[in-house]
Design an enzyme around this catalytic site. Sequence first.
Site, PDB file in Angstrom:
ATOM      1  N   HIS A   1       0.847  -1.197   0.000  1.00  5.17           N
ATOM      2  CA  HIS A   1       0.000   0.000   0.000  1.00  5.17           C
ATOM      3  C   HIS A   1       0.874   1.236   0.000  1.00  5.17           C
ATOM      4  O   HIS A   1       2.031   1.214   0.437  1.00  5.17           O
ATOM      5  CB  HIS A   1      -0.951   0.008   1.203  1.00  5.17           C
ATOM      6  N   CYS A   2       0.318   2.322  -0.514  1.00  5.27           N
ATOM      7  CA  CYS A   2       0.980   3.619  -0.441  1.00  5.27           C
ATOM      8  C   CYS A   2       0.106   4.530   0.413  1.00  5.27           C
ATOM      9  O   CYS A   2      -0.632   4.059   1.266  1.00  5.27           O
ATOM     10  CB  CYS A   2       1.218   4.188  -1.838  1.00  5.27           C
TER      11      CYS A   2
END
Length: 618
Positions: A27-28
Amino acid sequence: MAIDYQKTAKDLVKELGGDGNISNVTHCATRLRFILKDESIVDKEKVAKIKGVITTVQAGGQFQVVIGNHVTDAYKYVMELVTVDDSTSEGTGNKKAGVVSRIIDVISAIFAPFLYTLAACGILQGILGVLVALNAIDTTGGTYRILNFISWTAFTFLPVLIAVTAAKKFKVDTFISLVIACALVCPDYIAMVNAGETVKFLGIKVQLLSYTSSVIPIILAIWIASYVQRFFEKYLPIVIRNLFTPMFTIAIMVPLTLLAFGPIGNTIGGAIGGIYNTLYNLSPIVAGFVVGGIWEILVIFGVHWGITPVTVGNYANLGYDTFTGLQSAAVFSQAGATLGVFLKTKNKEMKGVSASAAITGLFGITEPAIYGVNLRLKKPMICGCIAGAIGGAIGGAFHTVSWSYNMPGIATLPAYFKAGHTTQFIGLLISILVSFVLGAVLTMIVGFEDEPTDDFENLEGNTAIEENNEPTIEFAVPVAGEVFPISKVKDQAFASEAMGKGVGIIPANGEVHAPFDGKIVALYPSGHLVGMSDGKGAEILIHIGVDTVNLNGKGFSIKVKQGDVVKKGDLLIDFDNELLKKEGYDNTVMYIITDTSKNIEVLEGKKEAVKDIAFLTV
């Protein structure tokens, strides 16, 4: 109402093909990034409709699911449901991706996990700068000195942070990677650099360079280390493998980095930054116009990560970054366009979504504004890009810069201030103010095609009468046929009234019509069930046949979508009445009021669809 991200995670994993189809998950700041074995089996529209999901993007060999600020919550629950197989974590998606997509994938995987920490240090630097300018803190005192070195720690030891995430990406032992990174910023090595002495390794001269705050050298080092580590794991006898694999990998990679990959990495990083900075110096105004206009378009396609090494390299080499200053205009312009939607839309749901997205956008998270509002309505997105280009050009004219790493937003404004550079800071404020206001004004002037309102107040066709000062509502028949009490149907779940009160109908044909004006709130993909609400508290279910779910949609034709607002008499579903009987299914239509507190009077007998009344509620 708060979103249950545990349920969001369950629905996501299911719609993405389950654990068996998910090779890897990262995830970012706002997105879950899935690598899937087979993307073709995924219905993007279904995924996008999951509660908690803003939208989906397929880019860089990844199936990206935009969540927003709660991405870490969703990620935590997703990881409880999937087992990542490191041996296949690249997935088929990445193999199909081009070189540029793979590079962007690597950059996003490496930088995303610690960007907020890096930005936090940048904000602290900015706040200290403001306090110094206001003479509110003593720069010789312990308080300032301690906070100052804290604010620089993440940048000084940036190779160490990168080593952790790069180790995961390239499948290298984390502690081997950490030792390689620490060697590059080791005090003894720094002392050699500062002394300027000549140092040779095996007779080869070492180019003594500083690797604090560097990016490319450590990425190259960990990438090559992945091959070195695998080589020794494959060929060393198992009795010595655990001891000598780390030793040989470290002893080979640190000197190799100092001799080759470090200088090469610094050259690459300097060249990339040099190209952008050269273009910027040719015309800061044109650079600002371009960056302000296209930045959020890059975000849409998920390729904005490609600029991260440039901005980080600028802070390390120049002490400031111009790109972030220009990028700010793009962020505030989209927030402004979303505000314009809020002020203009008549749709209550869109008004709520746009209000929250505009506020979130002001704090630098623009995905909710882009995907939830502007791109969805198209014209506001264009207005935002135009406003961003104009604001970026103004920022370029003032040579606006950021003095420490940050993600543009209201909370990070101190990072753009430095004593002696007040004009640049004022220019930044003007550029983001113009971007924000112009984005809102253009959106209101140009307008957009507003989505159908969910306000049921204007709907007609629902019959309500007063009896003894109590409201009585007449519910029309959705299917022509013989109406009888629900207690007599051959499905116990309905006959027991556990699902609600209602009637059974022996259908005369295969047409299901809307019994009143309202909204489709439930629709089963097989077409055997549909639910409606009148927007005033009344909700009904229409279930076609007993156990007809087993037909998997055979003989059913759906004419509406979930969320549609329909009029009384509109055709909702066509079904093959004769096919149901031929296949051995009871074709009784169950027509239910789901509110069990309602008192109803069943009106039995043969009825025409919509023209007659099935029951009254009191």
